[in-house]
Design a protein around this motif. Sequence first.
Motif, PDB file in Angstrom:
ATOM      1  N   VAL A   1      -8.330   6.795  13.143  1.00  0.00           N
ATOM      2  CA  VAL A   1      -9.027   5.551  12.789  1.00  0.00           C
ATOM      3  C   VAL A   1      -8.386   4.920  11.561  1.00  0.00           C
ATOM      4  O   VAL A   1      -8.184   3.699  11.499  1.00  0.00           O
ATOM      5  N   ALA A   2      -8.057   5.749  10.571  1.00  0.00           N
ATOM      6  CA  ALA A   2      -7.411   5.229   9.359  1.00  0.00           C
ATOM      7  C   ALA A   2      -6.058   4.610   9.684  1.00  0.00           C
ATOM      8  O   ALA A   2      -5.693   3.549   9.138  1.00  0.00           O
ATOM      9  N   ASP A   3      -5.301   5.248  10.572  1.00  0.00           N
ATOM     10  CA  ASP A   3      -3.994   4.703  10.952  1.00  0.00           C
ATOM     11  C   ASP A   3      -4.150   3.366  11.669  1.00  0.00           C
ATOM     12  O   ASP A   3      -3.360   2.435  11.442  1.00  0.00           O
ATOM     13  N   ASP A   4      -5.147   3.270  12.535  1.00  0.00           N
ATOM     14  CA  ASP A   4      -5.371   2.000  13.239  1.00  0.00           C
ATOM     15  C   ASP A   4      -5.742   0.891  12.260  1.00  0.00           C
ATOM     16  O   ASP A   4      -5.279  -0.252  12.390  1.00  0.00           O
ATOM     17  N   LEU A   5      -6.581   1.220  11.270  1.00  0.00           N
ATOM     18  CA  LEU A   5      -6.951   0.210  10.281  1.00  0.00           C
ATOM     19  C   LEU A   5      -5.750  -0.188   9.430  1.00  0.00           C
ATOM     20  O   LEU A   5      -5.565  -1.371   9.111  1.00  0.00           O
ATOM     21  N   SER A   6      -4.937   0.798   9.083  1.00  0.00           N
ATOM     22  CA  SER A   6      -3.740   0.490   8.290  1.00  0.00           C
ATOM     23  C   SER A   6      -2.781  -0.399   9.075  1.00  0.00           C
ATOM     24  O   SER A   6      -2.204  -1.346   8.528  1.00  0.00           O
ATOM     25  N   ALA A   7      -2.626  -0.103  10.365  1.00  0.00           N
ATOM     26  CA  ALA A   7      -1.749  -0.927  11.190  1.00  0.00           C
ATOM     27  C   ALA A   7      -2.289  -2.339  11.358  1.00  0.00           C
ATOM     28  O   ALA A   7      -1.525  -3.262  11.653  1.00  0.00           O
ATOM     29  N   SER A   8      -3.592  -2.519  11.157  1.00  0.00           N
ATOM     30  CA  SER A   8      -4.201  -3.842  11.277  1.00  0.00           C
ATOM     31  C   SER A   8      -4.215  -4.607   9.964  1.00  0.00           C
ATOM     32  O   SER A   8      -4.794  -5.696   9.887  1.00  0.00           O
TER      33      SER A   8
ATOM     34  N   PHE B   1      -5.274  -3.327   6.813  1.00  0.00           N
ATOM     35  CA  PHE B   1      -6.233  -2.875   5.806  1.00  0.00           C
ATOM     36  C   PHE B   1      -5.605  -1.780   4.940  1.00  0.00           C
ATOM     37  O   PHE B   1      -4.789  -0.985   5.408  1.00  0.00           O
ATOM     38  N   SER B   2      -6.018  -1.765   3.684  1.00  0.00           N
ATOM     39  CA  SER B   2      -5.654  -0.670   2.784  1.00  0.00           C
ATOM     40  C   SER B   2      -6.730   0.402   2.876  1.00  0.00           C
ATOM     41  O   SER B   2      -7.898   0.145   2.570  1.00  0.00           O
ATOM     42  N   VAL B   3      -6.363   1.600   3.320  1.00  0.00           N
ATOM     43  CA  VAL B   3      -7.331   2.635   3.661  1.00  0.00           C
ATOM     44  C   VAL B   3      -7.150   3.847   2.752  1.00  0.00           C
ATOM     45  O   VAL B   3      -6.025   4.300   2.498  1.00  0.00           O
ATOM     46  N   THR B   4      -8.282   4.359   2.273  1.00  0.00           N
ATOM     47  CA  THR B   4      -8.312   5.614   1.526  1.00  0.00           C
ATOM     48  C   THR B   4      -9.185   6.603   2.291  1.00  0.00           C
ATOM     49  O   THR B   4     -10.362   6.331   2.535  1.00  0.00           O
ATOM     50  N   LEU B   5      -8.606   7.729   2.664  1.00  0.00           N
ATOM     51  CA  LEU B   5      -9.318   8.742   3.457  1.00  0.00           C
ATOM     52  C   LEU B   5      -9.540   9.979   2.608  1.00  0.00           C
ATOM     53  O   LEU B   5      -8.594  10.550   2.061  1.00  0.00           O
TER      54      LEU B   5
ATOM     55  N   VAL C   1     -10.511  -0.164   2.305  1.00  0.00           N
ATOM     56  CA  VAL C   1     -11.480   0.562   3.115  1.00  0.00           C
ATOM     57  C   VAL C   1     -11.482   2.016   2.672  1.00  0.00           C
ATOM     58  O   VAL C   1     -10.427   2.640   2.521  1.00  0.00           O
ATOM     59  N   THR C   2     -12.670   2.548   2.459  1.00  0.00           N
ATOM     60  CA  THR C   2     -12.816   3.943   2.049  1.00  0.00           C
ATOM     61  C   THR C   2     -13.529   4.719   3.139  1.00  0.00           C
ATOM     62  O   THR C   2     -14.620   4.341   3.570  1.00  0.00           O
TER      63      THR C   2
ATOM     64  N   VAL D   1     -19.056   8.443   5.682  1.00  0.00           N
ATOM     65  CA  VAL D   1     -19.340   7.177   5.005  1.00  0.00           C
ATOM     66  C   VAL D   1     -18.092   6.299   5.060  1.00  0.00           C
ATOM     67  O   VAL D   1     -16.996   6.754   4.734  1.00  0.00           O
ATOM     68  N   MET D   2     -18.268   5.061   5.488  1.00  0.00           N
ATOM     69  CA  MET D   2     -17.188   4.075   5.488  1.00  0.00           C
ATOM     70  C   MET D   2     -17.642   2.859   4.703  1.00  0.00           C
ATOM     71  O   MET D   2     -18.737   2.343   4.928  1.00  0.00           O
ATOM     72  N   THR D   3     -16.779   2.397   3.797  1.00  0.00           N
ATOM     73  CA  THR D   3     -17.071   1.233   2.960  1.00  0.00           C
ATOM     74  C   THR D   3     -15.936   0.235   3.099  1.00  0.00           C
ATOM     75  O   THR D   3     -14.756   0.612   3.043  1.00  0.00           O
ATOM     76  N   ASN D   4     -16.284  -1.015   3.274  1.00  0.00           N
ATOM     77  CA  ASN D   4     -15.272  -2.064   3.410  1.00  0.00           C
ATOM     78  C   ASN D   4     -15.820  -3.362   2.850  1.00  0.00           C
ATOM     79  O   ASN D   4     -17.036  -3.526   2.671  1.00  0.00           O
ATOM     80  N   GLY D   5     -14.930  -4.292   2.571  1.00  0.00           N
ATOM     81  CA  GLY D   5     -15.336  -5.596   2.101  1.00  0.00           C
ATOM     82  C   GLY D   5     -15.705  -6.513   3.246  1.00  0.00           C
ATOM     83  O   GLY D   5     -15.214  -6.371   4.371  1.00  0.00           O
ATOM     84  N   THR D   6     -16.592  -7.449   2.972  1.00  0.00           N
ATOM     85  CA  THR D   6     -17.017  -8.411   3.975  1.00  0.00           C
ATOM     86  C   THR D   6     -16.652  -9.816   3.527  1.00  0.00           C
ATOM     87  O   THR D   6     -16.523 -10.088   2.324  1.00  0.00           O
ATOM     88  N   SER D   7     -16.510 -10.703   4.498  1.00  0.00           N
ATOM     89  CA  SER D   7     -16.129 -12.079   4.190  1.00  0.00           C
ATOM     90  C   SER D   7     -16.643 -12.982   5.287  1.00  0.00           C
ATOM     91  O   SER D   7     -16.726 -12.575   6.454  1.00  0.00           O
TER      92      SER D   7
END
Length: 351
Positions: free
Chosen positions: A224-231, A233-237, A274-275, A288-294
């Motif tokens: 999931v983190a790799d998919d978000l990174s490829a999209s 997003f900056s991901v911290t796992l 994204v954390t 727990v997953m945290t991300n920004g919204t817009s």
Amino acid sequence: MMTLLEPASLARLTFLLLALLTLTAVPMRPLTGAVAYLVLWVVLLRFPGPYADDVAITHAALFFFLGRFLPLRAALCLGAAVPLATVVLATPPTVVLYLFLLACTLPPGALLRRRESTLRQEISAGEERLEAVRAEVAREMHDLVAYSMSQTVLRARSAAADPSYPEDVRQELHAISATAADALHELRLVLRVLRRTQAGSTLEDPSATSQTVVVGLDAALQAVADDLSASGFSVTLRSTDEGECPRLQAVTLSRVAREMGSNIMRHGTTDQSVTITLAKETNQVCLVMTNGTSPNPAHDLPTSGTGLLGMRERLAAVDGSLSTREEDGSWTASAVVPLEPPPALSPEIPP
């Protein structure tokens, strides 16, 4: 009522208690219990001392139970045995009371039995319609969606193997092929569940349909983190490994993590990182997953609006829970699953 004429004797109390005991057996064993009650009634009529009116109320209950738990013809025959035995062995005037009770209490029981039979038929017809819908959905998904996904996998693999494309493009095509292949595999597992249900069989292990999809919870979160990174997003796992996670709980959390990642892709913004945090404790696992919204999300992707509901249903199947919170432009989704298996599992996990 027993003390209106004279003090209750031991024989009268004994027959009343025996009548109550045999009456309670009628709902469990209708025919046996009714016959036992009628035998007791004949003995009471022949026994000196007790009054026939002592068990008038239990007669009313018997007539109701006969109509409720036996076919109408059998109920009428057994119910008529009470006034018939009274005519033969007791005073005829009492027969009027029992005929009145029979007419007042047996029809409501018979109506209730008929209503229950009608409801059972409606439920059976509804289940048959549901099975037909399941079979139709399985056929349509196999003929349309599975075909399209197969074409996507094959064409992406073919393009990824073409040396005329740049290396970064080939890597993206390879990732598309892997994602589509995984989705196709899970689609086939869902179809298998639908067809098994349509055939009338059940799955002994609710996680059996996913055993070949999820290798481990950490690996699923990394995907999931790799998919978000490829999209973009900056991901911290982060992951704390303090205990083993059973397969059923791992499968559930991996599906929930994938849905959380999909929601981030649809509604999140790449301006904030994204954390992803997985905390394995002694008796539970917390994701727990945290991300920004817009107002203007990073990706304009279609949404069905049922993601949160689906996650809650998956977690509820293993006694887990989902909580969400939006604060200061940040969205937090937390899933908690106990490590101890629930006492009774649902036979199916929503696909």
